[in-house]
Write an enzyme that holds these catalytic residues in place. Structure first.
Site, PDB file in Angstrom:
ATOM      1  N   TYR A  34       0.827  -1.200   0.000  1.00 22.47           N
ATOM      2  CA  TYR A  34       0.000   0.000   0.000  1.00 22.47           C
ATOM      3  C   TYR A  34       0.866   1.256   0.000  1.00 22.47           C
ATOM      4  O   TYR A  34       0.600   2.212  -0.737  1.00 22.47           O
ATOM      5  CB  TYR A  34      -0.919  -0.006   1.221  1.00 22.47           C
ATOM      6  N   LYS A  36       0.847   4.130  -2.970  1.00 21.69           N
ATOM      7  CA  LYS A  36       0.464   5.527  -2.761  1.00 21.69           C
ATOM      8  C   LYS A  36       1.626   6.488  -3.011  1.00 21.69           C
ATOM      9  O   LYS A  36       1.405   7.613  -3.462  1.00 21.69           O
ATOM     10  CB  LYS A  36      -0.111   5.709  -1.354  1.00 21.69           C
TER      11      LYS A  36
END
Length: 254
Positions: free
Chosen positions: A158, A162
C-alpha cells in the site's frame, strides 16, 4: 461553489462508498454529470439513484474492475458518449494491504494492491488524456494517502502504491500544464470509510508499525475529503497544480 460544475462531465472511481460516494454526490449537487465507477454494482447503482433523487442530476454507473483495460475503456467511452466530454477525473478507488512487511508480502498481495491503487489510475488517466487535450484542458484529482507521505502508515504494498500515486500526480502536472491540464491529489488521514484491514497483529508488519501507526488527529468524514477533491477540481484552484494536499487534521505535520 454552487453550480460551478454545471454541465461538466466527471468520472469518479470507487464511487459506490466512502470518499468516492461523497465526491460523486457533491459534484452532482454542483451541477456535474457524474459517471460512478465501482467494482460493486450495488454501491455504484445506489449512488446513481441517490444523485437522481436528490439533485435530479445526470448520473450513470459503470461496474467492473478498473485494473482491467477493457473496463477502463468502457468507463471513458461511456462518459464521452453520454456527457460529450470528460472535464474532471477523480481516481479514488483503492484497496488496503495486510500491513505486510516487505519480507512477508506475497506476489498476489503486491500485484493486486499495485494494480488497483496505481495501475488503474494510470490506465484511466491515459485513456482520458486525449479527450482533455482535445478539449483544451481538464482537472485530475487522485486520492493518495498519508502512506504516500511516509513509511509508517501502512504495509509495503500500500505504501509503495500511494508513493506511486504521488509521483504520477506530479509527473502529470509537469507534463501537461501547458495544455491546460491540472493534476493534484489529496492525502487523507484516518477517514470513516468502513474499510477493514485484514492483518495478522502478530505478523512483523503490524507489530513493527504498532508504536508508530498513530493518527494524532480525529477521524474525518468522507464529506470532508470530498470537499477537498471538489476544491482541487474547481476553477478556484486554477493555479494549483502538482500539489499533494494532506486532509488529515495535522497528522502530516507531526
Amino acid at each position: 461553489m454552487a453550480g460551478q460544475f454545471d454541465g461538466r462531465g466527471v468520472i469518479v472511481t470507487g464511487a459506490g462508498s466512502g470518499i468516492g460516494r461523497a465526491a460523486a454526490l457533491a459534484f452532482a449537487a454542483q451541477g456535474a454529470k457524474v459517471l460512478a465507477a465501482d467494482i460493486d454494482a450495488k454501491g455504484a447503482d445506489g449512488v446513481v439513484r441517490e444523485i437522481e433523487a436528490a439533485a435530479g442530476a445526470t448520473a450513470i454507473a459503470v461496474v467492473g474492475d478498473l485494473g482491467e483495460q477493457t473496463v477502463v475503456d468502457e468507463v471513458v467511452r461511456t462518459a464521452v458518449e453520454s456527457f460529450g466530454s470528460v472535464d474532471v477525473l477523480v481516481n479514488n478507488a483503492g484497496i488496503m494491504d495486510r500491513m505486510s512487511a516487505p519480507a512477508d508480502v506475497t506476489d498476489a498481495e503486491w500485484e493486486r494492491v499495485l494494480r488497483v491503487n496505481l495501475t488503474a489510475p494510470f490506465l484511466l488517466t491515459r485513456a482520458v488524456l486525449p479527450h482533455m487535450l482535445a478539449a483544451g484542458g481538464g482537472a485530475i484529482v487522485n486520492t493518495a494517502s498519508e502512506a504516500g507521505l511516509r513509511g509508517s502508515a501502512a504495509g509495503a504494498a500500500y505504501t509503495a502504491s500511494k508513493h506511486g500515486v504521488v509521483g504520477l500526480t506530479k509527473s502529470l502536472a509537469v507534463m501537461y500544464r501547458r495544455q491546460g491540464i491540472r493534476a493534484n491529489a489529496i492525502a487523507p488521514g484516518g477517514t470513516a470509510t468502513g474499510i477493514v484491514v485484514d492483518a495478522d497483529p502478530a505478523a512483523h508488519g503490524p507489530a513493527a508499525l504498532g508504536p508508530h501507526f498513530v493518527n494524532p488527529g480525529r477521524v474525518a468524514q468522507p464529506e470532508e475529503q470530498a470537499a477537498a477533491i471538489l476544491f482541487l477540481a474547481s476553477d478556484a484552484a486554477s493555479d494549483i497544480n502538482g500539489v499533494i494536499l494532506p486532509v488529515d487534521d495535522g497528522w502530516s505535520a507531526v
